[in-house]
Write a protein that holds these residues in place. Structure first.
Motif, PDB file in Angstrom:
ATOM      1  N   ARG A  83       0.827  -1.207   0.000  1.00 27.58           N
ATOM      2  CA  ARG A  83       0.000   0.000   0.000  1.00 27.58           C
ATOM      3  C   ARG A  83       0.864   1.263   0.000  1.00 27.58           C
ATOM      4  O   ARG A  83       0.626   2.204  -0.751  1.00 27.58           O
ATOM      5  N   TYR A  84       1.899   1.271   0.806  1.00 24.38           N
ATOM      6  CA  TYR A  84       2.722   2.476   0.945  1.00 24.38           C
ATOM      7  C   TYR A  84       3.474   2.822  -0.342  1.00 24.38           C
ATOM      8  O   TYR A  84       3.639   3.999  -0.675  1.00 24.38           O
ATOM      9  N   VAL A  85       3.971   1.789  -1.054  1.00 30.72           N
ATOM     10  CA  VAL A  85       4.791   2.094  -2.228  1.00 30.72           C
ATOM     11  C   VAL A  85       3.978   2.712  -3.359  1.00 30.72           C
ATOM     12  O   VAL A  85       4.558   3.316  -4.282  1.00 30.72           O
ATOM     13  N   GLN A  86       2.662   2.593  -3.300  1.00 33.18           N
ATOM     14  CA  GLN A  86       1.831   3.184  -4.347  1.00 33.18           C
ATOM     15  C   GLN A  86       1.569   4.670  -4.116  1.00 33.18           C
ATOM     16  O   GLN A  86       0.925   5.325  -4.949  1.00 33.18           O
ATOM     17  N   ILE A  87       2.084   5.204  -3.025  1.00 32.94           N
ATOM     18  CA  ILE A  87       1.985   6.636  -2.749  1.00 32.94           C
ATOM     19  C   ILE A  87       3.302   7.284  -3.174  1.00 32.94           C
ATOM     20  O   ILE A  87       4.368   6.922  -2.679  1.00 32.94           O
ATOM     21  N   ASP A  88       3.236   8.225  -4.100  1.00 35.43           N
ATOM     22  CA  ASP A  88       4.436   8.873  -4.621  1.00 35.43           C
ATOM     23  C   ASP A  88       4.986   9.833  -3.570  1.00 35.43           C
ATOM     24  O   ASP A  88       4.338  10.824  -3.207  1.00 35.43           O
ATOM     25  N   THR A  89       6.184   9.554  -3.084  1.00 39.40           N
ATOM     26  CA  THR A  89       6.812  10.397  -2.053  1.00 39.40           C
ATOM     27  C   THR A  89       8.211  10.840  -2.486  1.00 39.40           C
ATOM     28  O   THR A  89       9.077  11.104  -1.642  1.00 39.40           O
ATOM     29  N   GLN A  90       8.445  10.925  -3.782  1.00 41.05           N
ATOM     30  CA  GLN A  90       9.774  11.294  -4.271  1.00 41.05           C
ATOM     31  C   GLN A  90      10.157  12.694  -3.780  1.00 41.05           C
ATOM     32  O   GLN A  90       9.381  13.637  -3.876  1.00 41.05           O
ATOM     33  N   SER A  91      11.357  12.814  -3.240  1.00 37.44           N
ATOM     34  CA  SER A  91      11.868  14.109  -2.806  1.00 37.44           C
ATOM     35  C   SER A  91      12.617  14.781  -3.953  1.00 37.44           C
ATOM     36  O   SER A  91      12.942  14.158  -4.959  1.00 37.44           O
ATOM     37  N   ASP A  92      12.921  16.075  -3.776  1.00 37.67           N
ATOM     38  CA  ASP A  92      13.489  16.876  -4.861  1.00 37.67           C
ATOM     39  C   ASP A  92      14.726  17.620  -4.362  1.00 37.67           C
ATOM     40  O   ASP A  92      14.603  18.566  -3.575  1.00 37.67           O
ATOM     41  N   PRO A  93      15.919  17.239  -4.812  1.00 29.62           N
ATOM     42  CA  PRO A  93      17.138  17.882  -4.306  1.00 29.62           C
ATOM     43  C   PRO A  93      17.275  19.338  -4.722  1.00 29.62           C
ATOM     44  O   PRO A  93      18.054  20.083  -4.113  1.00 29.62           O
ATOM     45  N   LEU A  94      16.526  19.772  -5.735  1.00 29.17           N
ATOM     46  CA  LEU A  94      16.636  21.150  -6.196  1.00 29.17           C
ATOM     47  C   LEU A  94      15.630  22.081  -5.537  1.00 29.17           C
ATOM     48  O   LEU A  94      15.700  23.296  -5.691  1.00 29.17           O
ATOM     49  N   SER A  95      14.694  21.514  -4.780  1.00 22.69           N
ATOM     50  CA  SER A  95      13.695  22.328  -4.093  1.00 22.69           C
ATOM     51  C   SER A  95      14.300  22.995  -2.865  1.00 22.69           C
ATOM     52  O   SER A  95      15.145  22.418  -2.179  1.00 22.69           O
ATOM     53  N   GLU A  96      13.868  24.213  -2.587  1.00 22.79           N
ATOM     54  CA  GLU A  96      14.334  24.931  -1.399  1.00 22.79           C
ATOM     55  C   GLU A  96      13.331  24.865  -0.262  1.00 22.79           C
ATOM     56  O   GLU A  96      13.572  25.409   0.816  1.00 22.79           O
ATOM     57  N   SER A  97      12.191  24.201  -0.474  1.00 20.45           N
ATOM     58  CA  SER A  97      11.178  24.083   0.573  1.00 20.45           C
ATOM     59  C   SER A  97      11.503  22.904   1.482  1.00 20.45           C
ATOM     60  O   SER A  97      12.390  22.101   1.206  1.00 20.45           O
ATOM     61  N   PHE A  98      10.798  22.816   2.600  1.00 17.93           N
ATOM     62  CA  PHE A  98      10.926  21.651   3.489  1.00 17.93           C
ATOM     63  C   PHE A  98       9.543  21.254   3.981  1.00 17.93           C
ATOM     64  O   PHE A  98       8.858  22.072   4.579  1.00 17.93           O
ATOM     65  N   PRO A  99       9.120  20.012   3.740  1.00 22.01           N
ATOM     66  CA  PRO A  99       9.870  19.038   2.944  1.00 22.01           C
ATOM     67  C   PRO A  99       9.992  19.499   1.493  1.00 22.01           C
ATOM     68  O   PRO A  99       9.261  20.390   1.063  1.00 22.01           O
ATOM     69  N   THR A 125       9.098  18.182  -1.170  1.00 19.41           N
ATOM     70  CA  THR A 125       7.867  17.959  -1.931  1.00 19.41           C
ATOM     71  C   THR A 125       6.723  17.743  -0.948  1.00 19.41           C
ATOM     72  O   THR A 125       6.858  16.984   0.011  1.00 19.41           O
ATOM     73  N   GLU A 126       5.616  18.398  -1.180  1.00 20.09           N
ATOM     74  CA  GLU A 126       4.461  18.278  -0.282  1.00 20.09           C
ATOM     75  C   GLU A 126       3.857  16.882  -0.307  1.00 20.09           C
ATOM     76  O   GLU A 126       3.248  16.435   0.669  1.00 20.09           O
ATOM     77  N   LYS A 127       4.032  16.155  -1.417  1.00 26.26           N
ATOM     78  CA  LYS A 127       3.388  14.848  -1.542  1.00 26.26           C
ATOM     79  C   LYS A 127       3.927  13.838  -0.540  1.00 26.26           C
ATOM     80  O   LYS A 127       3.282  12.812  -0.296  1.00 26.26           O
ATOM     81  N   GLN A 128       5.091  14.110   0.052  1.00 28.27           N
ATOM     82  CA  GLN A 128       5.584  13.215   1.095  1.00 28.27           C
ATOM     83  C   GLN A 128       4.627  13.175   2.283  1.00 28.27           C
ATOM     84  O   GLN A 128       4.530  12.168   2.988  1.00 28.27           O
ATOM     85  N   LYS A 129       3.926  14.273   2.510  1.00 31.58           N
ATOM     86  CA  LYS A 129       2.979  14.329   3.621  1.00 31.58           C
ATOM     87  C   LYS A 129       1.768  13.424   3.396  1.00 31.58           C
ATOM     88  O   LYS A 129       1.063  13.095   4.349  1.00 31.58           O
ATOM     89  N   ASP A 130       1.518  13.044   2.131  1.00 30.22           N
ATOM     90  CA  ASP A 130       0.398  12.133   1.871  1.00 30.22           C
ATOM     91  C   ASP A 130       0.603  10.813   2.606  1.00 30.22           C
ATOM     92  O   ASP A 130      -0.333  10.276   3.215  1.00 30.22           O
ATOM     93  N   LEU A 131       1.816  10.275   2.542  1.00 31.76           N
ATOM     94  CA  LEU A 131       2.103   9.054   3.292  1.00 31.76           C
ATOM     95  C   LEU A 131       2.098   9.330   4.784  1.00 31.76           C
ATOM     96  O   LEU A 131       1.596   8.514   5.571  1.00 31.76           O
TER      97      LEU A 131
END
Length: 434
Positions: A34-50, A52-58
């Motif tokens: 179930r967990y792997v079907q949630i896209d939580t890819q991070s972005d090394p070029l982003s200056e925000s934290f986290p 990518t916001e989609k990490q919060k979905d998991l």
């Protein structure tokens, strides 16, 4: 506060402690799928934290599942961390231990629309991934896979990574929590559960509230082969070369134009081809590795990572890189270049050697689970490294995740189940040694 505990205890593996798991219906595989079907890819070029916001979905899903188990303080904070507490059930004053895994997946390969496939009773053959038959997990390239003959193997479909790094760890911690809640006869102290974002981009603990975490010792669940117990890792620096060329219209450029792009290419070409690189080193050998190049004629940048198990050797690598740059720049007197080096993380062994019981208890727990522990150095980094230097001595434990950051990633369900057992026995071992 420092704790001193006996470290000479050994568990006889003649008795099969895993008997208490014989009738347990593991949830680790179902959770993982179930967990792997949630896209939580991070972005090394982003200056925000986290990043990518989609990490919060998991994170939100994990909080809901923890609360459904009865853990009332489970929550997701503004930075994307999941905190939760499994209260102790012993009158003993046991140090608070933390189990930690990261939720994000690598930026090296897509983590969107992952389609996990379970290969039941794997028979030892090469595995062809159906959505891209060119992706073949060959046992010749992955000898550990052949050792998993008879296990149930999970892969992706060939178009994405799987996400076992580190959703296998997340799922193992969740299932171990479920087990401990169902088996109050297993005595343990307070356990803190922590799921982090942005580990893959090196920022996993940048906003972690250590006071709120409130643990004395910890374990990351982010290792590979069954039994691996990692108590040392690379020390790491980042380096950036900035080259300022001389931009002139190409029609009138003779004798004046100096291309920063070409200088950057010369710097990279001057690096040794047979040493000091990831592709030419192994074991405890360090390296200098260019990871990003960007530029135009007027200005170019090269980002490097510098790695070595011996922290003082990082300076030697940086000095070598500087000598390469200086030698190239002598040919371009009208151009300028700078090299900046920034500390990233350090070898956790420098801290863990001060608290030998942390690794010793993990070894005991693995033996209880009928696993032979294997101490291995990590040719990479982990949240546990930075946590160790932030006051939480924190080695790394196996989950079964293999062939990381690519489309041929795989994990054994049985390895994940053994990780669940190891967590449970670790909690029990800390309580038993007081």
């Amino acid at each position: 506060m420092r704790y001193a505990y006996p470290i000479n205890y050994r568990v006889s593996i003649r008795y099969n402690f895993t008997i208490m798991f014989e009738n347990y219906a593991y949830t680790v595989a179902e959770r993982f799928l179930r967990y792997v079907q949630i896209d939580t890819q991070s972005d090394p070029l982003s200056e925000s934290f986290p990043s990518t916001e989609k990490q919060k979905d998991l994170g939100r899903l994990l909080v809901a599942e923890l609360q459904a188990l009865g853990i009332v303080d489970a929550h997701l904070d503004e930075w994307g961390y999941v905190y939760a507490t499994l209260p102790g059930n012993t009158p003993k004053k046991v140090p608070v231990i933390c189990f930690c895994s990261h939720m994000d997946t690598s930026s090296d390969c897509s983590g969107a629309q992952v389609k996990p496939i379970v290969h039941h009773h794997y028979a030892g053959q090469d595995i062809v991934l159906p959505d891209d038959p060119a992706q073949v997990i060959r046992t010749a390239d992955h000898p550990y896979l052949l050792q998993k003959t008879g296990d149930d193997i999970i892969t992706a479909s060939g178009l994405t990574l799987l996400g076992a790094d580190d959703k296998a760890g997340v799922a193992a911690i969740m299932d171990a929590t479920c087990f401990l809640l169902q088996h109050p006869e297993v005595k343990h102290g307070d356990i803190r559960i922590l799921f982090t974002p942005d580990e893959e981009v090196g920022r996993g603990v940048n906003h972690l509230d250590m006071q709120k975490l409130g643990a004395q010792f910890g374990y990351t669940l982010d290792g590979g082969e069954l039994g691996s117990l990692e108590d040392e890792n690379f020390s790491a620096d980042g380096a950036k070369i900035v080259i300022e060329g001389v931009s002139v219209h190409p029609g009138t450029a003779k004798g004046r134009l100096v291309s920063a792009i070409k200088i950057a290419a010369e710097v990279l070409a001057a690096l040794p081809a047979d040493s000091r690189s990831p592709e030419t080193t192994e074991g405890r050998e360090g390296f200098i590795h260019p990871v990003r190049v960007e530029g135009v004629v007027e200005r170019a940048e090269i980002d490097f990572i510098i790695r070595d198990f011996d922290t003082p050797a990082l300076q030697e690598h940086a000095d070598f890189l500087r000598s390469v740059l200086n030698k190239v720049m002598t040919r371009y007197p009208t151009a300028r270049a700078t090299l900046q080096v920034k500390e990233q993380y350090r070898n956790m062994k420098e801290i863990l050697d001060q608290y030998p019981q942390v690794v010793e208890y993990a070894s005991i727990a693995m033996r209880k689970a009928m696993i032979a522990p294997v101490n291995l150095p990590i040719r990479g980094g982990t949240d546990g490294s930075r946590l160790s230097f932030m006051g939480l001595p924190c080695p790394n434990i196996f989950t079964g995740e293999m062939a990381l950051h690519g489309k041929q990633e795989y994990v054994s369900i049985q390895d994940m189940q053994k990780a669940v057992q190891t967590i449970v026995y670790l909690a029990q071992t800390w309580e038993a040694h007081l």
